[in-house]
Scaffold this motif. Structure first.
Motif, PDB file in Angstrom:
ATOM      1  N   SER A   1      -3.271   6.220  -9.267  1.00 55.76           N
ATOM      2  CA  SER A   1      -4.226   5.169  -9.613  1.00 55.76           C
ATOM      3  C   SER A   1      -5.200   4.941  -8.463  1.00 55.76           C
ATOM      4  O   SER A   1      -6.373   4.672  -8.672  1.00 55.76           O
ATOM      5  CB  SER A   1      -3.479   3.874  -9.929  1.00 55.76           C
ATOM      6  N   SER A   2      -4.698   5.119  -7.258  1.00 54.89           N
ATOM      7  CA  SER A   2      -5.546   4.907  -6.101  1.00 54.89           C
ATOM      8  C   SER A   2      -6.644   5.966  -6.029  1.00 54.89           C
ATOM      9  O   SER A   2      -7.800   5.663  -5.743  1.00 54.89           O
ATOM     10  CB  SER A   2      -4.687   4.941  -4.838  1.00 54.89           C
TER      11      SER A   2
ATOM     12  N   ALA B   1      -4.888  -3.342  -4.315  1.00 56.40           N
ATOM     13  CA  ALA B   1      -4.349  -2.588  -3.189  1.00 56.40           C
ATOM     14  C   ALA B   1      -4.693  -1.112  -3.284  1.00 56.40           C
ATOM     15  O   ALA B   1      -4.415  -0.349  -2.373  1.00 56.40           O
ATOM     16  CB  ALA B   1      -2.841  -2.772  -3.134  1.00 56.40           C
ATOM     17  N   SER B   2      -5.328  -0.700  -4.396  1.00 54.60           N
ATOM     18  CA  SER B   2      -5.566   0.731  -4.612  1.00 54.60           C
ATOM     19  C   SER B   2      -6.802   1.246  -3.894  1.00 54.60           C
ATOM     20  O   SER B   2      -7.061   2.438  -3.911  1.00 54.60           O
ATOM     21  CB  SER B   2      -5.742   1.013  -6.108  1.00 54.60           C
ATOM     22  N   VAL B   3      -7.589   0.350  -3.313  1.00 53.81           N
ATOM     23  CA  VAL B   3      -8.867   0.778  -2.787  1.00 53.81           C
ATOM     24  C   VAL B   3      -8.935   0.575  -1.282  1.00 53.81           C
ATOM     25  O   VAL B   3      -8.502  -0.442  -0.762  1.00 53.81           O
ATOM     26  CB  VAL B   3      -9.997   0.009  -3.502  1.00 53.81           C
ATOM     27  N   TYR B   4      -9.458   1.590  -0.607  1.00 51.82           N
ATOM     28  CA  TYR B   4      -9.681   1.506   0.835  1.00 51.82           C
ATOM     29  C   TYR B   4     -11.175   1.308   1.082  1.00 51.82           C
ATOM     30  O   TYR B   4     -11.968   1.322   0.150  1.00 51.82           O
ATOM     31  CB  TYR B   4      -9.194   2.774   1.507  1.00 51.82           C
TER      32      TYR B   4
ATOM     33  N   LEU C   1     -11.131  -4.218  -8.419  1.00 51.10           N
ATOM     34  CA  LEU C   1     -10.749  -3.081  -7.586  1.00 51.10           C
ATOM     35  C   LEU C   1     -10.803  -3.451  -6.105  1.00 51.10           C
ATOM     36  O   LEU C   1      -9.931  -3.076  -5.326  1.00 51.10           O
ATOM     37  CB  LEU C   1     -11.652  -1.877  -7.876  1.00 51.10           C
TER      38      LEU C   1
ATOM     39  N   PHE D   1     -17.648  -0.710   0.693  1.00 48.23           N
ATOM     40  CA  PHE D   1     -18.055  -0.766  -0.719  1.00 48.23           C
ATOM     41  C   PHE D   1     -18.711  -2.100  -1.049  1.00 48.23           C
ATOM     42  O   PHE D   1     -19.697  -2.151  -1.787  1.00 48.23           O
ATOM     43  CB  PHE D   1     -16.850  -0.539  -1.634  1.00 48.23           C
TER      44      PHE D   1
ATOM     45  N   ARG E   1       0.822  -1.184   0.000  1.00 47.05           N
ATOM     46  CA  ARG E   1       0.000   0.000   0.000  1.00 47.05           C
ATOM     47  C   ARG E   1       0.868   1.250   0.000  1.00 47.05           C
ATOM     48  O   ARG E   1       1.520   1.578   0.975  1.00 47.05           O
ATOM     49  CB  ARG E   1      -0.877  -0.010   1.245  1.00 47.05           C
ATOM     50  N   ALA E   2       0.854   1.976  -1.102  1.00 48.36           N
ATOM     51  CA  ALA E   2       1.557   3.250  -1.137  1.00 48.36           C
ATOM     52  C   ALA E   2       0.494   4.331  -1.175  1.00 48.36           C
ATOM     53  O   ALA E   2      -0.210   4.460  -2.157  1.00 48.36           O
ATOM     54  CB  ALA E   2       2.440   3.335  -2.371  1.00 48.36           C
ATOM     55  N   PRO E   3       0.335   5.104  -0.104  1.00 45.58           N
ATOM     56  CA  PRO E   3      -0.803   6.006  -0.015  1.00 45.58           C
ATOM     57  C   PRO E   3      -0.768   7.097  -1.087  1.00 45.58           C
ATOM     58  O   PRO E   3       0.305   7.558  -1.483  1.00 45.58           O
ATOM     59  CB  PRO E   3      -0.691   6.589   1.394  1.00 45.58           C
ATOM     60  N   PHE E   4      -1.952   7.489  -1.531  1.00 45.49           N
ATOM     61  CA  PHE E   4      -2.124   8.594  -2.471  1.00 45.49           C
ATOM     62  C   PHE E   4      -1.395   8.436  -3.792  1.00 45.49           C
ATOM     63  O   PHE E   4      -0.854   9.378  -4.339  1.00 45.49           O
ATOM     64  CB  PHE E   4      -1.737   9.926  -1.808  1.00 45.49           C
ATOM     65  N   ARG E   5      -1.422   7.220  -4.284  1.00 48.79           N
ATOM     66  CA  ARG E   5      -0.956   7.091  -5.655  1.00 48.79           C
ATOM     67  C   ARG E   5      -2.041   7.591  -6.583  1.00 48.79           C
ATOM     68  O   ARG E   5      -3.219   7.583  -6.245  1.00 48.79           O
ATOM     69  CB  ARG E   5      -0.648   5.624  -5.966  1.00 48.79           C
TER      70      ARG E   5
ATOM     71  N   ALA F   1      -9.192   5.180  -8.677  1.00 52.34           N
ATOM     72  CA  ALA F   1      -9.991   4.027  -8.294  1.00 52.34           C
ATOM     73  C   ALA F   1     -11.015   4.393  -7.231  1.00 52.34           C
ATOM     74  O   ALA F   1     -12.187   4.017  -7.315  1.00 52.34           O
ATOM     75  CB  ALA F   1      -9.082   2.907  -7.783  1.00 52.34           C
ATOM     76  N   MET F   2     -10.578   5.183  -6.250  1.00 48.13           N
ATOM     77  CA  MET F   2     -11.505   5.567  -5.190  1.00 48.13           C
ATOM     78  C   MET F   2     -12.630   6.442  -5.727  1.00 48.13           C
ATOM     79  O   MET F   2     -13.790   6.307  -5.326  1.00 48.13           O
ATOM     80  CB  MET F   2     -10.754   6.306  -4.071  1.00 48.13           C
TER      81      MET F   2
END
Lengths: 292, 322
Positions: free
Chosen positions: A19-20, B123-126, B119, B131, A13-17, A23-24
């Motif tokens: 792509s992230s 690992a990109s999603v919290y 998704l 969700f 987990r690399a915060p604030f990428r 995706a969010m």
């Protein structure tokens, strides 16, 4: 719940990428799409029929929840409560019996060898592909011949049959019940049925919860069968009842508020049960696709 | 799906000794276990199918003016009802409509479901749990109630969506127009079942051993490459399962259009094949035609879903095993 893979996501987990963030954003847009109608339903259940049309749809206007509630439960002699009871009976009893019958059949198919076993299993699986709506019409014609339409039984008994339940029970029994355990029971002199009741049934219980859930929702969702079978309003499940009100706004405009609130109340218990039992869905779905 | 796969070997082995010694338990016990299911299955699955075929081969003949108890007789009609069904313009256009619906809606829904599942698995999603619950929520709402709910959201005057779109400058969009209504139904179905399909695919993703990803990452694969090269090929069986159930559901489309008929006149009584069968049986009192239509539809559904299964199974196997 123990489903999330324990280490892997944390590690990378690399915060604030970038792509992230993308995706969010997408996840939140989708969440809005799935939640908006439910939100509208909650807001609208507090409005009277005139405010429903006159006010902004996304915010409260003229709090009429309690008069809607008393109206809903007293309209037409309190028939809404009867519909709720009917639904619980159809879905609860139907799913319980279907689960038991499927467990027996799945266990029998899994733990014994006999002639024609694979043929029987193939026919049952063919049943999974036969859509319920295709059966409802001929079933109606058939039951009409023996004067069983428009009864509780006409909706309840067909729900006892769950080919998918038999499939899940067989897969699960095959994977989870060791043959040595059954053999040990036999050496101790237990009857075949006692072995099922005391050993197999307990081991199979997670799969049985899944089967129960699937069948419960299938019955709760089934619209076509009660629609063709029932003409007596007192026997309706809540879906059919609300549908019948949905077609009567011309005669009784207040019904629109009752349909809104009635829809909300009828889905609350189901949604809660359903979301809290989510892991059982997953286990059933995994079993279903592993064997694919 | 499972239809052609052999049973797992060794599971069903009752030790030899017993099989020889006790013949009655060899057939008796499994039959006793299966008889409640088999009995009900025969009565409520096989018998209706047989009866539908039987009814579809009969027709009602009216003699004289058709008045009085003896003016109608039922007689054998051969395949006449099937000929009528296949020549019925409403039936054909209904089939065309659900096929058009399926070709557009099923891929959109499954791509959406797969994207969401990937998704959630990435690992990109919290807030994964949140969700997952939200996406799955609509499946807990019965189809009829979902359709009633959306019918309100399509109705000008009632719907906040229509008024918001108007406010933003889209003009008054008619969700219930003669062409748009089919896609409004598609939206209801997508809303209801995307989360369910997502969960099936997600369950498949969760079953993939983590070690496979590690190997790929050591080789320098990006997350998108992992998704397309490893994850999707490994959940093909789940995707096939969701596709087959979606195809079945599409061809049988009934509740959503039936419910929307209360808010629009653009859905005819023969909008989908199932609606036509229902109308023929209960409004026009022609159960023989309805039975024939139901049989044609069931056979068509079976061929299409089974054919799809076989087709994909063969391709998937040859791809995965390379």
């Amino acid at each position: 719940m123990s489903i999330a893979p324990p280490i892997a996501p944390e590690r990378q987990r690399a915060p604030f990428r970038k792509s992230s963030i993308l995706a969010m954003a997408f996840m939140f847009v989708m969440a809005t799409y799935f939640l908006l109608p439910a939100y509208w339903l909650v807001i609208s259940s507090t409005k009277g029929p005139t405010q429903l049309y006159a006010s902004q749809g996304l915010w409260i206007s003229g709090f009429k929840l309690f008069s809607n509630l008393s109206g809903l439960f007293s309209y037409n002699g309190g028939i809404y409560l009867q519909w709720i009871i009917n639904t619980v009976l159809y879905a609860g009893i139907g799913a319980a019996v279907a689960t038991l019958i499927s467990a027996l059949a799945g266990y029998g198919l899994s733990k014994y060898n006999f002639k024609g076993k694979e043929l029987i299993f193939s026919i049952i699986l063919g049943g999974v592909l036969v859509p319920g709506t295709a059966l409802a019409l001929p079933l109606y014609l058939l039951l009409a011949k023996v004067h069983l339409t428009n009864t509780y039984w006409s909706v309840l008994i067909p729900a006892f049959v769950s080919p998918f339940g038999v499939f899940l029970a067989r897969v699960y029994a095959g994977a989870a019940i060791p043959n040595e355990l059954i053999e040990a029971g036999r050496i101790d002199g237990a009857s075949e049925f006692k072995i099922f009741r005391t050993i197999a049934f307990r081991i199979m219980s997670p799969a049985l919860v899944t089967i129960f859930l699937f069948q419960f929702v299938a019955i709760w969702n089934n619209f076509f069968l009660p629609l063709v079978m029932l003409s007596n309003q007192k026997l309706y499940p809540v879906t059919l009842g609300l549908y019948s009100w949905d077609n009567q706004y011309g005669q009784a405009p207040q019904l629109i508020s009752y349909v809104v609130l009635g829809s909300l109340i009828s889905v609350i218990p189901l949604v809660i049960a359903f979301l809290s039992l989510q892991r059982f869905w997953r286990s059933g779905l995994t079993a279903g696709s592993v064997k694919l | 799906m499972v239809l052609s796969s052999a049973p797992p070997k060794g599971q069903a082995d009752v030790p030899q000794r017993r099989r020889i010694k006790d013949k009655s338990s060899k057939m008796g016990a499994p039959l006793a276990f299966m008889s409640p299911f088999l009995l009900l299955f025969a009565i409520f699955f096989l018998l209706p199918i047989g009866y539908a075929i039987y009814e579809s081969l009969l027709q009602i003949k009216v003699s004289g003016l058709g008045i009085g108890p003896n003016s109608t007789t039922t007689q054998f009609a051969g395949l006449a009802n099937y000929a009528k069904v296949l020549a019925n313009a409403s039936f054909i256009s209904g089939v065309g409509r659900v096929l058009e619906f399926g070709i557009v809606q099923v891929p959109i829904m499954l791509i959406l479901a797969t994207t969401l599942a990937l998704l959630l698995d990435s690992a990109s999603v919290y807030l994964k749990r949140f969700f997952r619950l939200v996406f799955f929520l609509p499946y807990g709402i019965p189809g009829v109630i979902a359709a009633i709910l959306w019918s309100f959201l399509y109705l000008p005057g009632l719907s906040p969506i229509v008024s918001i779109l108007k406010g933003v400058g889209f003009g008054s969009i008619n969700f219930l127009g003669i062409h748009s209504v089919l896609w409004s139904i598609a939206n209801i179905v997508t809303w209801e079942y995307t989360g369910y399909n997502m969960l099936i695919i997600y369950a498949g993703l969760q079953a993939i051993p983590q070690s496979l990803y590690e190997a790929a990452r050591i080789d320098g694969a990006s997350e998108i490459q992992v998704a397309f090269r490893i994850k999707i090929p490994l959940v093909v069986s789940s995707l096939v399962l969701t596709a087959v159930f979606s195809i079945i559901g599409t061809l049988q489309l009934f509740s959503e259009p039936q419910v929307l008929r209360s808010v629009t006149t653009n859905i005819s009584s023969s909008f989908t094949p199932n609606l036509l069968a229902y109308t023929k049986a209960f409004v026009e009192n022609n159960p023989n035609f309805a039975a024939a239509a139901a049989v044609v539809l069931a056979v068509g559904t079976f061929i299409l879903s089974f054919g799809f299964l076989k087709l994909v199974q063969r391709r998937a196997l040859s791809e995965v095993e390379v």
